[in-house]
Enzyme design. Structure first.
Site, short mmCIF file in Angstrom:
data_model
loop_
_atom_site.label_atom_id
_atom_site.label_comp_id
_atom_site.label_asym_id
_atom_site.label_seq_id
_atom_site.Cartn_x
_atom_site.Cartn_y
_atom_site.Cartn_z
N ASP A 19 -0.13 3.72 -9.05
CA ASP A 19 0.56 4.93 -8.59
C ASP A 19 -0.09 5.47 -7.31
O ASP A 19 -1.30 5.33 -7.12
CB ASP A 19 0.49 5.97 -9.71
CG ASP A 19 1.54 7.06 -9.55
OD1 ASP A 19 2.37 6.96 -8.64
OD2 ASP A 19 1.50 8.03 -10.33
N HIS A 36 3.82 0.96 -0.16
CA HIS A 36 4.03 -0.14 -1.11
C HIS A 36 3.47 -1.44 -0.55
O HIS A 36 2.88 -2.24 -1.27
CB HIS A 36 5.52 -0.29 -1.42
CG HIS A 36 6.12 0.92 -2.09
ND1 HIS A 36 5.50 1.56 -3.14
CD2 HIS A 36 7.26 1.62 -1.85
CE1 HIS A 36 6.25 2.59 -3.52
NE2 HIS A 36 7.31 2.65 -2.75
N LEU A 130 -5.84 -16.88 -15.22
CA LEU A 130 -5.43 -15.48 -15.33
C LEU A 130 -3.96 -15.42 -15.72
O LEU A 130 -3.13 -16.09 -15.11
CB LEU A 130 -5.62 -14.75 -13.98
CG LEU A 130 -5.13 -13.30 -13.94
CD1 LEU A 130 -5.98 -12.41 -14.87
CD2 LEU A 130 -5.15 -12.73 -12.53
C1 FPP Z 1 4.14 3.80 -7.39
O1 FPP Z 1 3.78 4.58 -6.28
C2 FPP Z 1 4.30 2.40 -6.99
C3 FPP Z 1 5.47 1.68 -7.07
C4 FPP Z 1 6.72 2.22 -7.59
C5 FPP Z 1 5.53 0.27 -6.61
C6 FPP Z 1 4.33 -0.53 -6.97
C7 FPP Z 1 4.47 -1.91 -6.49
C8 FPP Z 1 3.51 -2.59 -5.84
C9 FPP Z 1 2.18 -2.05 -5.53
C10 FPP Z 1 3.77 -3.96 -5.38
C11 FPP Z 1 3.87 -4.95 -6.48
C12 FPP Z 1 4.29 -6.23 -5.90
C13 FPP Z 1 4.57 -7.33 -6.61
C14 FPP Z 1 5.05 -8.53 -5.94
C15 FPP Z 1 4.41 -7.38 -8.05
P1 FPP Z 1 4.70 5.81 -5.93
O2 FPP Z 1 5.73 5.36 -4.96
O3 FPP Z 1 5.24 6.42 -7.19
O4 FPP Z 1 3.68 6.78 -5.25
P2 FPP Z 1 3.79 8.38 -5.22
O5 FPP Z 1 3.64 8.84 -6.64
O6 FPP Z 1 2.63 8.77 -4.37
O7 FPP Z 1 5.13 8.73 -4.61
#
Ligand code: FPP
Length: 241
Positions: A19, A36, A130
């Protein structure tokens, strides 16, 4: 064999709610998708570190059933990023001995993404260094509803008796079938919630909440959190001597 004994025979299972990507980007005046993208780099760093740190199972929350409520631009960008990452990283994941698996309701995703999931799961099926599970279009309650429907159908068709429904039978109908339950759940960005992530599987898991935003969650922070976990005692409801 109880859960605690079982754990001693395998590496740790760590589940992560990644997050804070949006806030990281906003803090730098960047579009959310850049957060992201940076998050993907941190995920790669964590994947590489897992085997050295005794983590054999890693499960990450990449897109929840609630995330469809985000702007169309962000959702499209995230879906494209998942597809790109699978194509780009397949060879490296294979080299690192990572077995890939996806959980969540695939029927709600594009055929391109569904095919990529099937392709990389098949490609990496024999890897054991893994076990990496990525939750996309995943919601814990949705998973339990889908499992319940499958169990009810088996009962209705006479393949199963109601008294045969047990905890292990329910576990076997979840998307995580065959995976051990997580030992530790990490959530970044200071939010203290479980957000529908593996509600059945985390009944006995430890939780660690860190204020660090996911794009800043590097190997050092991962090691710090794992070290903290190692110092905790897990009793699974029992009393230690
Ligand atoms: C939450 O942060 C994060 C996400 C919704 C996306 C997480 C995905 C990745 C890190 C990439 C994964 C990639 C693969 C290929 C598996 P948020 O947008 O909710 O952050 P905020 O709370 O600050 O708005």
């Amino acid at each position: 064999m109880n859960t605690a004994d079982n754990r001693a025979l395998r590496g740790l299972h760590v589940a992560i709610i990644m997050d804070g990507n949006g806030r990281w980007a906003k803090g730098r005046g960047l579009p959310r998708l850049m957060g992201h993208r940076e998050g993907v780099h941190r995920l790669k760093e964590v994947v590489r570190a897992c085997p050295d740190l005794g983590v054999q199972f890693l499960t990450v929350y990449a897109f929840s059933t609630e995330n469809w409520r985000r702007s169309r631009r962000e959702v499209t960008g995230l879906m494209a990023m998942f597809a790109r990452s699978i194509r780009r990283e397949a060879r490296e994941l294979q080299k690192q001995g990572v077995r890939m698996r996806f959980i969540g309701d695939r029927s709600g995703l594009s055929p391109v993404l569904q095919n990529l999931f099937a392709w990389i799961e098949d490609l990496t099926a024999d890897n054991t260094r893994l076990h990496m599970t990525v939750a996309i279009n995943y919601g814990g309650r949705d998973e339990i509803v889908r499992a319940t429907r499958a169990i009810c159908a088996a009962v209705a068709e006479g393949r199963l008796r109601p008294d045969e429904v047990s905890e292990s039978l329910v576990s076997d109908h979840l998307d995580t079938q065959g995976l051990p339950d997580p030992d530790l759940v990490i959530r970044t960005s200071g939010e203290v919630r479980s957000s529908n992530f593996l509600p059945w599987q985390t009944a006995y898991s430890e939780y660690e909440f860190t204020p660090v935003l996911w794009p800043e969650f590097d190997r050092t922070e991962f090691e710090r959190v794992l070290h903290g976990y190692g110092l905790r005692e897990r009793r699974f409801g029992a009393v230690t001597a």
